[in-house]
Every structure is written in structure tokens, then in C-alpha cells.
Write a protein that holds these residues in place. Structure first.
Motif, PDB file in Angstrom:
ATOM      1  N   THR A 138       0.465  -1.326  -0.221  1.00  0.00           N
ATOM      2  CA  THR A 138      -0.056   0.410  -0.030  1.00  0.00           C
ATOM      3  C   THR A 138       0.658   1.496  -0.228  1.00  0.00           C
ATOM      4  OG1 THR A 138       0.225   0.405   2.531  1.00  0.00           O
ATOM      5  CG2 THR A 138      -2.019  -1.200   0.962  1.00  0.00           C
ATOM      6  N   ALA A 139       2.032   1.361   0.512  1.00  0.00           N
ATOM      7  CA  ALA A 139       2.802   2.216   0.385  1.00  0.00           C
ATOM      8  C   ALA A 139       3.015   2.818  -0.694  1.00  0.00           C
ATOM      9  CB  ALA A 139       4.107   2.348   2.072  1.00  0.00           C
ATOM     10  N   GLN A 140       3.945   1.412  -1.403  1.00  0.00           N
ATOM     11  CA  GLN A 140       4.250   1.325  -2.539  1.00  0.00           C
ATOM     12  C   GLN A 140       3.138   2.685  -3.436  1.00  0.00           C
ATOM     13  OE1 GLN A 140       6.008  -1.837  -3.951  1.00  0.00           O
ATOM     14  NE2 GLN A 140       7.795  -3.039  -2.226  1.00  0.00           N
ATOM     15  N   VAL A 141       2.052   2.023  -3.134  1.00  0.00           N
ATOM     16  CA  VAL A 141       1.152   2.745  -4.500  1.00  0.00           C
ATOM     17  C   VAL A 141       1.047   3.831  -3.856  1.00  0.00           C
ATOM     18  CG1 VAL A 141      -1.274   2.375  -4.728  1.00  0.00           C
ATOM     19  CG2 VAL A 141      -0.353   0.272  -4.532  1.00  0.00           C
ATOM     20  N   ARG A 142       0.975   4.540  -2.856  1.00  0.00           N
ATOM     21  CA  ARG A 142       1.037   5.561  -2.214  1.00  0.00           C
ATOM     22  C   ARG A 142       2.006   6.365  -2.955  1.00  0.00           C
ATOM     23  NH1 ARG A 142      -0.891   4.104   3.889  1.00  0.00           N
ATOM     24  NH2 ARG A 142      -3.661   3.558   2.430  1.00  0.00           N
ATOM     25  N   THR A 143       3.175   5.916  -2.858  1.00  0.00           N
ATOM     26  CA  THR A 143       4.581   6.584  -3.439  1.00  0.00           C
ATOM     27  C   THR A 143       4.911   6.750  -4.693  1.00  0.00           C
ATOM     28  OG1 THR A 143       5.802   5.185  -3.104  1.00  0.00           O
ATOM     29  CG2 THR A 143       6.000   6.356  -1.203  1.00  0.00           C
ATOM     30  N   GLY A 144       4.223   6.126  -5.388  1.00  0.00           N
ATOM     31  CA  GLY A 144       4.081   6.161  -7.116  1.00  0.00           C
ATOM     32  C   GLY A 144       4.304   4.757  -7.501  1.00  0.00           C
ATOM     33  N   PHE A 145       5.365   4.416  -6.288  1.00  0.00           N
ATOM     34  CA  PHE A 145       6.249   3.501  -7.256  1.00  0.00           C
ATOM     35  C   PHE A 145       6.243   2.398  -8.141  1.00  0.00           C
ATOM     36  CE2 PHE A 145       8.994  -0.445  -6.452  1.00  0.00           C
ATOM     37  CZ  PHE A 145      10.144  -0.435  -7.139  1.00  0.00           C
ATOM     38  N   ALA A 191       1.350   8.133 -15.981  1.00  0.00           N
ATOM     39  CA  ALA A 191       0.257   8.625 -16.228  1.00  0.00           C
ATOM     40  C   ALA A 191      -1.431   8.739 -14.294  1.00  0.00           C
ATOM     41  CB  ALA A 191      -0.927   8.236 -17.103  1.00  0.00           C
ATOM     42  N   GLU A 192      -0.861   6.991 -14.312  1.00  0.00           N
ATOM     43  CA  GLU A 192      -1.737   6.588 -12.909  1.00  0.00           C
ATOM     44  C   GLU A 192      -0.330   7.061 -11.396  1.00  0.00           C
ATOM     45  OE1 GLU A 192      -3.954   4.950 -10.069  1.00  0.00           O
ATOM     46  OE2 GLU A 192      -4.386   5.620 -11.876  1.00  0.00           O
ATOM     47  N   ALA A 193       1.090   6.900 -11.781  1.00  0.00           N
ATOM     48  CA  ALA A 193       1.838   7.404 -10.698  1.00  0.00           C
ATOM     49  C   ALA A 193       1.573   9.060 -10.279  1.00  0.00           C
ATOM     50  CB  ALA A 193       3.487   7.101 -11.621  1.00  0.00           C
ATOM     51  N   GLU A 194       1.011   9.264 -11.935  1.00  0.00           N
ATOM     52  CA  GLU A 194       1.335  11.122 -11.605  1.00  0.00           C
ATOM     53  C   GLU A 194      -0.238  11.376 -11.190  1.00  0.00           C
ATOM     54  OE1 GLU A 194       1.000  15.295 -14.048  1.00  0.00           O
ATOM     55  OE2 GLU A 194       1.235  13.805 -15.250  1.00  0.00           O
ATOM     56  N   ARG A 195      -1.166  10.830 -11.331  1.00  0.00           N
ATOM     57  CA  ARG A 195      -2.343  11.077 -10.438  1.00  0.00           C
ATOM     58  C   ARG A 195      -1.978  10.490  -8.993  1.00  0.00           C
ATOM     59  NH1 ARG A 195      -4.236   9.098 -15.300  1.00  0.00           N
ATOM     60  NH2 ARG A 195      -4.152   6.842 -14.461  1.00  0.00           N
ATOM     61  N   VAL A 196      -1.575   9.265  -8.241  1.00  0.00           N
ATOM     62  CA  VAL A 196      -1.482   8.940  -7.215  1.00  0.00           C
ATOM     63  C   VAL A 196      -0.711  10.208  -6.079  1.00  0.00           C
ATOM     64  CG1 VAL A 196      -0.166   7.330  -5.899  1.00  0.00           C
ATOM     65  CG2 VAL A 196      -1.490   6.555  -7.732  1.00  0.00           C
ATOM     66  N   LEU A 197       0.194  10.469  -7.190  1.00  0.00           N
ATOM     67  CA  LEU A 197       1.437  11.517  -7.048  1.00  0.00           C
ATOM     68  C   LEU A 197       0.916  12.612  -6.169  1.00  0.00           C
ATOM     69  CD1 LEU A 197       4.553  10.179  -8.554  1.00  0.00           C
ATOM     70  CD2 LEU A 197       4.372  10.405  -6.128  1.00  0.00           C
ATOM     71  N   THR A 198       0.153  13.036  -7.182  1.00  0.00           N
ATOM     72  CA  THR A 198      -0.239  14.320  -6.631  1.00  0.00           C
ATOM     73  C   THR A 198      -1.300  14.606  -5.926  1.00  0.00           C
ATOM     74  OG1 THR A 198      -0.049  15.048  -9.706  1.00  0.00           O
ATOM     75  CG2 THR A 198      -2.122  16.564  -8.139  1.00  0.00           C
ATOM     76  N   ARG A 199      -2.078  13.146  -5.794  1.00  0.00           N
ATOM     77  CA  ARG A 199      -3.360  13.387  -4.622  1.00  0.00           C
ATOM     78  C   ARG A 199      -2.835  13.174  -3.309  1.00  0.00           C
ATOM     79  NH1 ARG A 199      -5.443   8.393  -5.724  1.00  0.00           N
ATOM     80  NH2 ARG A 199      -3.738   7.474  -4.550  1.00  0.00           N
ATOM     81  N   GLU A 200      -1.545  12.485  -3.384  1.00  0.00           N
ATOM     82  CA  GLU A 200      -0.479  12.384  -1.940  1.00  0.00           C
ATOM     83  C   GLU A 200       0.244  13.833  -1.625  1.00  0.00           C
ATOM     84  OE1 GLU A 200      -0.981   9.607   0.291  1.00  0.00           O
ATOM     85  OE2 GLU A 200      -2.403   8.848  -0.994  1.00  0.00           O
ATOM     86  N   ARG A 201       0.148  14.515  -2.571  1.00  0.00           N
ATOM     87  CA  ARG A 201       1.097  15.400  -2.248  1.00  0.00           C
ATOM     88  C   ARG A 201       0.216  16.732  -2.449  1.00  0.00           C
ATOM     89  NH1 ARG A 201       5.080  19.104  -5.723  1.00  0.00           N
ATOM     90  NH2 ARG A 201       5.563  19.388  -3.014  1.00  0.00           N
ATOM     91  N   PHE A 207      -0.266  16.095   1.761  1.00  0.00           N
ATOM     92  CA  PHE A 207       1.841  15.526   2.330  1.00  0.00           C
ATOM     93  C   PHE A 207       2.629  16.119   0.963  1.00  0.00           C
ATOM     94  CE2 PHE A 207      -0.436  11.469   3.040  1.00  0.00           C
ATOM     95  CZ  PHE A 207      -1.177  11.496   4.508  1.00  0.00           C
ATOM     96  N   PRO A 208       2.578  17.176   1.911  1.00  0.00           N
ATOM     97  CA  PRO A 208       3.428  18.046   0.407  1.00  0.00           C
ATOM     98  C   PRO A 208       4.761  18.189   0.670  1.00  0.00           C
ATOM     99  CG  PRO A 208       2.270  19.590   2.145  1.00  0.00           C
ATOM    100  CD  PRO A 208       1.157  18.424   2.035  1.00  0.00           C
ATOM    101  N   GLN A 209       4.913  18.065   2.168  1.00  0.00           N
ATOM    102  CA  GLN A 209       6.342  17.918   2.699  1.00  0.00           C
ATOM    103  C   GLN A 209       7.295  16.993   2.825  1.00  0.00           C
ATOM    104  OE1 GLN A 209       7.222  20.715   3.865  1.00  0.00           O
ATOM    105  NE2 GLN A 209       5.632  21.819   3.268  1.00  0.00           N
ATOM    106  N   ARG A 210       6.986  15.912   2.172  1.00  0.00           N
ATOM    107  CA  ARG A 210       7.322  14.396   2.407  1.00  0.00           C
ATOM    108  C   ARG A 210       7.915  14.025   0.634  1.00  0.00           C
ATOM    109  NH1 ARG A 210       3.240  10.058   4.264  1.00  0.00           N
ATOM    110  NH2 ARG A 210       5.002   8.928   3.408  1.00  0.00           N
ATOM    111  N   PRO A 211       9.786  13.735   1.330  1.00  0.00           N
ATOM    112  CA  PRO A 211      10.488  14.425   0.105  1.00  0.00           C
ATOM    113  C   PRO A 211       9.917  13.143  -0.877  1.00  0.00           C
ATOM    114  CG  PRO A 211      11.252  13.328   2.177  1.00  0.00           C
ATOM    115  CD  PRO A 211      10.294  13.550   2.043  1.00  0.00           C
ATOM    116  N   GLU A 212       9.882  12.151  -0.066  1.00  0.00           N
ATOM    117  CA  GLU A 212       9.491  10.611  -1.182  1.00  0.00           C
ATOM    118  C   GLU A 212       8.756  11.168  -2.641  1.00  0.00           C
ATOM    119  OE1 GLU A 212       7.146   9.763   1.860  1.00  0.00           O
ATOM    120  OE2 GLU A 212       8.901  11.121   1.755  1.00  0.00           O
ATOM    121  N   LEU A 213       7.537  12.023  -2.225  1.00  0.00           N
ATOM    122  CA  LEU A 213       6.827  11.993  -3.143  1.00  0.00           C
ATOM    123  C   LEU A 213       7.212  13.626  -4.387  1.00  0.00           C
ATOM    124  CD1 LEU A 213       3.362  12.407  -0.618  1.00  0.00           C
ATOM    125  CD2 LEU A 213       4.408  10.336  -2.563  1.00  0.00           C
TER     126      LEU A 213
END
Length: 122
Positions: free
Chosen positions: A27-34, A43-53, A56-62
Motif C-alpha cells: 500500500t505504501a508503494q502504491v501511495r508513493t507512485g512506485f 499517468a497513473e503515478a502522476e495521479r497518485v502522487l498529485t493526490r498524496e502531495r 503530504f506536501p512536505q514528503r520528499p519521497e513524493l
């Protein structure tokens, strides 16, 4: 010299571009776009990462993962801006898939250098 943050993040380097994941669970791998990045679903990674950011805008992995997506989709300026944002924050130790540890700053610098190499090769 800034001291490294105590936080440790598990991550990966894919195709020479900094890609980080927050934790081992799927689940964490999905949330970080990995997961999406590793399967080429940018495109899916970008959607996931944009939503997570948004949450959590400060998270460097995102930031690192979204920058990698931007770099892979020919949006160098946006990738550079995110890598610069990572460099403006305190460094975070990130454990990579091969067991090595690098800081978020090292990964951001590597990402920037990859963009510069890619632009120079054109």
C-alpha cells in the motif's frame, strides 16, 4: 552543514532517476507512485502522487517520485522545480532497494544531473 533528519525512508533508483518509496508494504508503494512508475504507468503515478502531495506536501519521497515522472514525460522545468524544492528542505536519509542509504539531497542532485544529461544529449 545541515544535519540529516532522523527519519529514514526506503526507496529505489529506477532507470537512473531518483524514485523513492516510503515503506516496504504494497500500500505504501502504491501511495508513493512506485508501483505505477515501475510498471511504466506514468499517468497513473502522476495521479497518485498529485493526490498524496495534496495531503503530504512536505514528503520528499513524493516530490522525488513526481519529479521522476515529470523528467520521464519531458517536463524538465517541473522536475527541476521539485528537485529544487527537495534541496530547500532538510535532508532525509533514504534507504534504497539495494540496501544503500542516500539522502534526499543526493537523490535530488542525481535527478537534476540526469535531466541535464538528457537535455545536453538532444
Amino acid at each position: 552543514m545541515k544535519q540529516e533528519a532522523a527519519m529514514r525512508v526506503t526507496g529505489w533508483i529506477m532507470g537512473g532517476v531518483a524514485v523513492a518509496a516510503m515503506a516496504v508494504p504494497a500500500t505504501a508503494q502504491v501511495r508513493t507512485g512506485f508501483t505505477a512508475i515501475s510498471t511504466g504507468s506514468l499517468a497513473e503515478a502522476e495521479r497518485v502522487l498529485t493526490r498524496e502531495r495534496a495531503m503530504f506536501p512536505q514528503r520528499p519521497e513524493l516530490m522525488l517520485n513526481l519529479a521522476a515522472v515529470y523528467a520521464r514525460t519531458d517536463r524538465a522545468a517541473q522536475a527541476r522545480a521539485l528537485y529544487a524544492d527537495v534541496l530547500d528542505r532538510e535532508p532525509v536519509a533514504m534507504e534504497l532497494a539495494n540496501g544503500s542509504v542516500e539522502t534526499s539531497h543526493q537523490l535530488a542532485r542525481r535527478g537534476l544531473s540526469q535531466i541535464d544529461l538528457s537535455v545536453a544529449a538532444r
